[in-house]
Design a protein around this motif. Structure first.
Motif, mmCIF file in Angstrom:
data_model
loop_
_atom_site.group_PDB
_atom_site.id
_atom_site.type_symbol
_atom_site.label_atom_id
_atom_site.label_comp_id
_atom_site.label_asym_id
_atom_site.label_seq_id
_atom_site.Cartn_x
_atom_site.Cartn_y
_atom_site.Cartn_z
ATOM 1 N N ASP A 1 0.827 -1.207 0.000
ATOM 2 C CA ASP A 1 0.000 0.000 0.000
ATOM 3 C C ASP A 1 0.863 1.260 0.000
ATOM 4 O O ASP A 1 0.553 2.240 -0.696
ATOM 5 C CB ASP A 1 -0.930 0.011 1.211
ATOM 6 C CG ASP A 1 -2.144 -0.884 1.014
ATOM 7 O OD1 ASP A 1 -2.368 -1.323 -0.130
ATOM 8 O OD2 ASP A 1 -2.866 -1.142 1.985
ATOM 9 N N THR B 1 -12.133 2.774 12.547
ATOM 10 C CA THR B 1 -13.040 2.868 11.408
ATOM 11 C C THR B 1 -13.745 4.222 11.345
ATOM 12 O O THR B 1 -14.380 4.529 10.326
ATOM 13 C CB THR B 1 -14.091 1.749 11.469
ATOM 14 O OG1 THR B 1 -14.834 1.862 12.684
ATOM 15 C CG2 THR B 1 -13.412 0.379 11.431
ATOM 16 N N GLN C 1 -13.059 8.806 9.068
ATOM 17 C CA GLN C 1 -13.723 9.784 8.208
ATOM 18 C C GLN C 1 -14.573 10.749 9.025
ATOM 19 O O GLN C 1 -14.573 11.963 8.788
ATOM 20 C CB GLN C 1 -14.586 9.063 7.166
ATOM 21 C CG GLN C 1 -13.798 8.225 6.173
ATOM 22 C CD GLN C 1 -14.680 7.639 5.079
ATOM 23 O OE1 GLN C 1 -15.677 8.234 4.693
ATOM 24 N NE2 GLN C 1 -14.308 6.471 4.577
ATOM 25 N N TYR D 1 -4.147 -2.922 -9.015
ATOM 26 C CA TYR D 1 -5.350 -2.069 -9.035
ATOM 27 C C TYR D 1 -5.518 -1.449 -10.426
ATOM 28 O O TYR D 1 -5.711 -0.245 -10.570
ATOM 29 C CB TYR D 1 -5.264 -0.976 -7.962
ATOM 30 C CG TYR D 1 -5.137 -1.507 -6.558
ATOM 31 C CD1 TYR D 1 -6.152 -2.280 -6.003
ATOM 32 C CD2 TYR D 1 -3.999 -1.267 -5.799
ATOM 33 C CE1 TYR D 1 -6.033 -2.788 -4.709
ATOM 34 C CE2 TYR D 1 -3.871 -1.779 -4.509
ATOM 35 C CZ TYR D 1 -4.891 -2.532 -3.988
ATOM 36 O OH TYR D 1 -4.775 -3.037 -2.707
ATOM 37 N N ALA E 1 -11.723 -0.097 -8.708
ATOM 38 C CA ALA E 1 -11.054 -0.365 -7.437
ATOM 39 C C ALA E 1 -9.952 0.657 -7.171
ATOM 40 O O ALA E 1 -9.690 1.012 -6.021
ATOM 41 C CB ALA E 1 -10.472 -1.781 -7.436
ATOM 42 N N PRO F 1 -11.482 4.513 -5.939
ATOM 43 C CA PRO F 1 -11.987 4.570 -4.559
ATOM 44 C C PRO F 1 -10.961 4.207 -3.500
ATOM 45 O O PRO F 1 -11.110 4.621 -2.348
ATOM 46 C CB PRO F 1 -13.139 3.548 -4.567
ATOM 47 C CG PRO F 1 -13.517 3.393 -5.996
ATOM 48 C CD PRO F 1 -12.243 3.554 -6.751
ATOM 49 N N LYS F 2 -9.920 3.452 -3.857
ATOM 50 C CA LYS F 2 -8.912 3.105 -2.845
ATOM 51 C C LYS F 2 -8.218 4.344 -2.320
ATOM 52 O O LYS F 2 -7.901 4.433 -1.133
ATOM 53 C CB LYS F 2 -7.887 2.135 -3.423
ATOM 54 C CG LYS F 2 -6.841 1.710 -2.388
ATOM 55 C CD LYS F 2 -5.964 0.608 -2.887
ATOM 56 C CE LYS F 2 -4.933 0.219 -1.817
ATOM 57 N NZ LYS F 2 -5.567 -0.283 -0.584
ATOM 58 N N PRO G 1 -11.769 6.771 -0.441
ATOM 59 C CA PRO G 1 -12.936 5.983 -0.012
ATOM 60 C C PRO G 1 -14.047 6.824 0.584
ATOM 61 O O PRO G 1 -15.141 6.309 0.822
ATOM 62 C CB PRO G 1 -12.333 5.034 1.037
ATOM 63 C CG PRO G 1 -11.128 5.749 1.554
ATOM 64 C CD PRO G 1 -10.583 6.513 0.393
ATOM 65 N N ARG H 1 -18.395 9.034 -3.028
ATOM 66 C CA ARG H 1 -19.300 8.076 -3.656
ATOM 67 C C ARG H 1 -19.172 8.255 -5.164
ATOM 68 O O ARG H 1 -18.957 9.372 -5.642
ATOM 69 C CB ARG H 1 -20.745 8.335 -3.226
ATOM 70 C CG ARG H 1 -20.927 8.482 -1.719
ATOM 71 C CD ARG H 1 -20.841 7.151 -1.018
ATOM 72 N NE ARG H 1 -21.971 6.324 -1.320
ATOM 73 C CZ ARG H 1 -23.136 6.387 -0.664
ATOM 74 N NH1 ARG H 1 -23.301 7.262 0.301
ATOM 75 N NH2 ARG H 1 -24.132 5.573 -0.978
#
Length: 976
Positions: A41, A132, A135, A557, A562, A565-566, A569, A572
């Motif tokens: 990553d 999580t 955001q 990717y 994919a 959005p990676k 994220p 939308r």
């Protein structure tokens, strides 16, 4: 005598060594797995030049995990330490407690480090769960000072409080409440294990020691204070309540639920005080009274009383009670979905399109789309796929300048699909090193077909020829929409050449090879880095293949659905990313949205229901309920090197402003985009679907009319896809047209409306897509009340009931073929409407593709039928249908033109025969005249080919009112 020598059992040290080795190996594998994912990553974000995004997100997660994990550790360990401190030294033991005491004494020597270890393990998982919420935290942290404007009327707070601050405050309250409940439970369990709580004690007083009562009272008091905070925050949730006629605070919410919540805040605080007072009294009466009082008030004030008010005060006079709240909902919803900027006007409606109207709108007529995207994709696959390892995933509509004229084209990118490599050829080297990229794209006219009913290509073949032109590396597709069976990675710049394409003009088996020289992909690096990649993708060949070198690059990717959005994220995405040719290069453009479900008083929209993807779309569709939506970002991905640019399309949106503050290096201003790229940005289809859905109700601004639903509209049913059991809504479609009152053509996205529960048309909506100050402007054209305008379902029924079309349909459906309808289009022209219905014929044989054979035009009360749009329109105008070709020769060589004209003549003779059987003498005469004109033009071409002067009258010219700027291909011959 045999003496058996006993085998020595494995020593305890050897068993311990085996256990240690297994544990070390397991720990190494776990660590290496985590390290490989983390390291890959890091390298990927570095490749796309978004390392700041990665480290900001990681840093935020770590800080949240540490802060909340440490907080929970302090809470839990301090309470367990208190349990140890107040443990009774001497007390009578019941039989059950004797068993517990024996176990406790065994652990007592290790308790000093077992307790913090236990608290640390629990705190670790608690902190991990909080990560999580990064955001929510970043929006709260960066939303300070940002404003939406228009404070809501109940608490006079800006929507920014509800979008940025309230979600974080609610999370904090919920987390603290859960943490205190969890700590209280573990503390009570610890008291039981250490003898402070003894359920089997003979006396009620002896069951819980006074010290334990005081300790538990403190924890329960803190829980009550946290509950009071929750009731306080709960009053803000009333602004998105769904109790009333509309979303938002209703009469019952304001006059019953809100006072109840405020009372519960006071009672919860009083309960907390009673619990704290109980520290000194150390009894059970006050805690029981406090909890009982809170439960009683919650039931009566929080549930029963609001239900009573709703039933007996609101229901008998609902509109009078709810009127001010309906006004608030209308205003908020129109702002939240940008409906307040829609320009609405009432336009007269004519009976039909005249020849003069057609002549004045030639550009519009010549760009009416006759090809349904999924049908066209089947044609592309059959005609331009060439090899099984190529794939056309999507067909998009865009505009280009062709031969100096602005044209609407349909375009699709030819991507590689390793899943399509023939069986036996799916070796590791082929899948990951050679079949690495697609090649080129195909484009075709939206309004034309060849004589065989196939698309007229403007860009085709490998290497691609035609327009829009592709050049150099810009025609190679390493990054695309992906397909099932695609490899998770490919490696380029290796010891073997990549397959560029197969087949040349002289040798179909010849292979053109290529060696990648772009910036896409991650350098494979040395042995350790290769080992990380090998472990990450569970592929040992990455480590042992001699073809992979240190400067080779691994591409991951590659699927843009994919890839994009990676990195973002928190956005939308539209269900339809589309490809475009910009400066000779293929790029992908993907619209991204910022959303929230916290905008006060705004109506909720179920995105999965409203923004439904089309049949061909591969990207993930939108989902969830939202009540605010902005197309804030347009993402552009280069198909060759995978570079991504996130252009801010709506800088006034506070949500994207907050994300820009969180990630200052991620976003680019829209005015920094190249002009040739701006020319291909278009209004997003999903956004328009959602706005149109909301506008069906929220074009009404009068609360009285809104409450009575007297003027509500509906999205029309697609008559070509719907049945009684399955109603499919018509999708918006792109058209290059001249809007009423304007002088120039504009690329717009349009959709008609019908009245609620009725089939006639009442209005149509258009969103402008051309770059400039008018981009994104939406206009609504409403028909005068009292005037009936046929809707799509009604016109489609008229077409199917037309005697000529019934005969044509019977004729085309003969010989094992079936009829397939294209998209039903309603095209506004001047002050009239043109209804266009393409008709395809598809053989029932395997792998047969639909062919465009007829176009039906409904123009007022007339139904026109032809093998092309121009012919059908001319027929609907009551004029003789001239031969195809826009006044010039059909396309292709002279021999092909002759054959096309003869096919046309055959087609017109067949249509004349069908019209004669139906008793339509006027249509019979038109078809005979058209057949004669085509025959005479073919005779002229034959004479010119033989070098002789043609005889007979010259072929008639095509009326300029209906001839497109770019001549369509010859009409198809009849089938069956």
């Amino acid at each position: 005598m045999v003496v058996r020598v006993p085998t020595a059992a494995p020593s305890q040290g050897r068993r311990r060594l085996i256990i240690i080795v297994v544990a070390v190996v397991a720990a190494f594998l776990v660590l290496f797995t985590a390290l490989s994912g983390f390291f890959v990553d890091v390298l990927w974000f570095r490749e796309v030049r978004l390392s700041d995004v990665f480290w900001t997100v990681l840093r935020t997660k770590v800080l949240l995990g540490l802060a909340f994990g440490l907080t929970f550790f302090v809470l839990l360990f301090s309470n367990l330490w208190i349990v140890r401190r107040i443990t009774p030294r001497f007390h009578a033991l019941t039989p059950d407690q004797e068993v517990i005491e024996r176990y406790r004494m065994q652990f007592e020597p290790y308790i000093r480090w077992l307790l913090p270890l236990f608290a640390l393990v629990i705190a670790f998982f608690v902190g991990l769960g909080v990560t999580t919420q990064w955001q929510t935290y970043l929006l709260w942290r960066n939303g300070s000072g940002l404003m939406f404007g228009h404070p809501e009327p109940l608490f006079n707070r800006d929507p920014a409080f509800y979008v940025f601050s309230l979600p974080w405050l609610k999370f904090m309250q919920g987390w603290l409440f859960s943490a205190l409940v969890g700590v209280t439970f573990l503390t009570a369990l610890a008291h039981y294990l250490w003898g402070g709580i003894r359920p089997q004690a003979p006396g009620f007083v002896d069951k819980v020691t006074p010290q334990v009562k005081a300790h538990m009272s403190v924890l329960l008091g803190l829980i009550m204070l946290t509950k009071a905070w929750g009731y306080y925050l709960g009053q803000f949730d009333l602004l998105t309540s769904t109790r009333g006629v509309v979303v938002g605070a209703s009469y019952t919410d304001v006059n019953a639920q809100l006072p109840a919540l405020r009372i519960l805040v006071v009672i919860a605080i009083a309960c907390a005080i009673l619990f704290l007072v109980n520290i000194r009294l150390r009894g059970w009466a006050l805690p029981v009274i406090a909890v009982g009082l809170l439960a009683l008030v919650s039931i009566i004030a929080g549930a029963a009383y609001p239900a009573f008010v709703q039933r007996f005060r609101v229901a008998p006079q609902e509109f009078q009670r709810e009127q001010p709240f309906i006004v608030d909902n209308i205003e908020a919803t129109r702002r939240a979905f940008s409906l307040d900027g829609i320009q609405s006007s009432s336009r007269p409606i004519g009976n039909s399109v005249s020849s003069e109207d057609a002549r004045a709108n030639e550009a519009t007529i010549s760009n009416i789309r006759l090809w349904r995207p999924d049908v066209l994709r089947d044609n592309y696959t059959s005609l331009q796929r060439f090899r099984s390892y190529y794939e056309f995933n999507d067909v998009d509509v865009d505009r280009y300048v062709i031969d100096g004229q602005r044209r609407v084209l349909m375009i699709s990118t030819r991507e590689v699909s390793q899943g399509g490599i023939p069986e036996g050829g799916k070796t590791w080297q082929n899948v990951h090193l050679q079949y690495t990229h697609g090649f080129g794209a195909v484009a075709s006219q939206v309004n034309a077909a060849t004589s065989e009913g196939q698309p007229v290509f403007t860009l085709r073949d490998i290497p691609p020829i035609g327009a829009p032109a592709l050049e150099g590396n810009g025609q190679r597709v390493y990054y695309g929409e992906g397909a099932p069976g695609d490899a998770a990675f490919v490696v380029v710049d290796t010891g073997t050449d990549e397959l560029d394409y197969q087949g040349t003009a002289t040798d179909d088996q010849a292979q053109a090879t290529f060696s990648y020289d772009g910036d896409g992909g991650i350098p494979v690096g040395g042995l350790f880095q290769r080992a990380l990649f090998a472990w990450r993708f569970r592929d040992i060949n990455l480590l042992i293949s001699d073809l992979i070198q240190g400067d080779s690059r691994i591409m991951i990717y590659r699927d843009i659905t994919a890839r994009v959005p990676k990195a973002a994220p928190f956005l939308r995405f539209d269900a339809d990313p589309y490809s475009a040719v910009v400066g000779g290069r293929l790029v992908w453009i993907w619209d991204a949205y910022t959303t929230t479900n916290q905008y006060p008083y705004s109506d909720f929209v179920d995105l999965a229901e409203v923004a439904s993807p089309s049949v061909q779309e591969q990207a993930p569709s939108l989902g969830g309920d939202v009540n605010y939506l902005r197309n804030s970002v347009k993402v552009v991905v280069d198909a060759y090197d995978g570079s991504m640019h996130y252009y801010v399309a709506d800088p006034l949106d506070p949500i994207i402003q907050a994300w820009s503050l969180a990630f200052p290096t991620m976003f680019t201003k829209l005015d920094e985009a190249p002009p040739e790229l701006l020319a291909h940005f278009r209004y997003p289809e999903n956004l328009f679907q959602i706005q149109a859905f909301e506008y069906t109700n929220y074009h009404v601004t009068d609360p009285n009319v809104f409450y009575g639903k007297q003027d509500f509209w509906a999205l029309p049913i697609d008559p070509t896809l719907s049945s009684e059991a399955n109603r499919v809504l018509m999708r918006p479609y792109y058209v290059l047209m001249r809007l009423p009152g304007e002088d120039d053509e504009t690329f717009v996205l349009i959709l008609p409306f019908t009245p609620l529960d009725r089939q006639n048309m009442v209005a149509w909506l258009a969103a402008k897509s051309d770059p400039g100050p008018d981009y994104g402007d939406i206009v609504s054209f409403e028909f005068p009340s009292g005037v009936n305008v046929d809707g799509p379902t009604q016109v489609f029924s008229r077409i199917n009931q037309d005697a000529r079309f019934s005969s044509e349909r019977t004729l085309l459906g003969q010989g094992g073929s079936s009829i397939v309808f294209g998209d039903f289009l309603v095209i506004p022209l001047q002050d009239s409407l043109l209804y266009v219905q393409p008709v395809y014929v598809q053989s029932n044989q395997e792998n047969a593709i639909p062919e465009l054979k007829r176009v039906v035009v409904a123009n007022g009360s007339a139904i026109g039928i032809g093998s092309s749009l121009r012919a059908a329109l001319t027929d609907s105008l009551g004029e003789v249908v001239p031969p195809e070709g826009g006044g010039g020769q059909p396309q292709g060589s002279v021999e092909e033109q002759i054959q096309a004209l003869l096919d046309q003549a055959t087609q017109h003779f067949a249509a004349a025969d069908a019209a004669l059987r139906a008793g339509d003498l006027a249509a019979y005469q038109r078809e005979i005249a058209a057949a004669k004109a085509a025959t005479e033009q073919a005779q002229q071409l034959i004479a010119s080919l033989l070098g002789a002067q043609p005889t007979g009258s010259p072929s008639p010219s095509v009326s300029p009112s209906v001839s497109p700027s770019v001549s369509p291909s010859p009409s198809p011959s009849p089938s069956g």
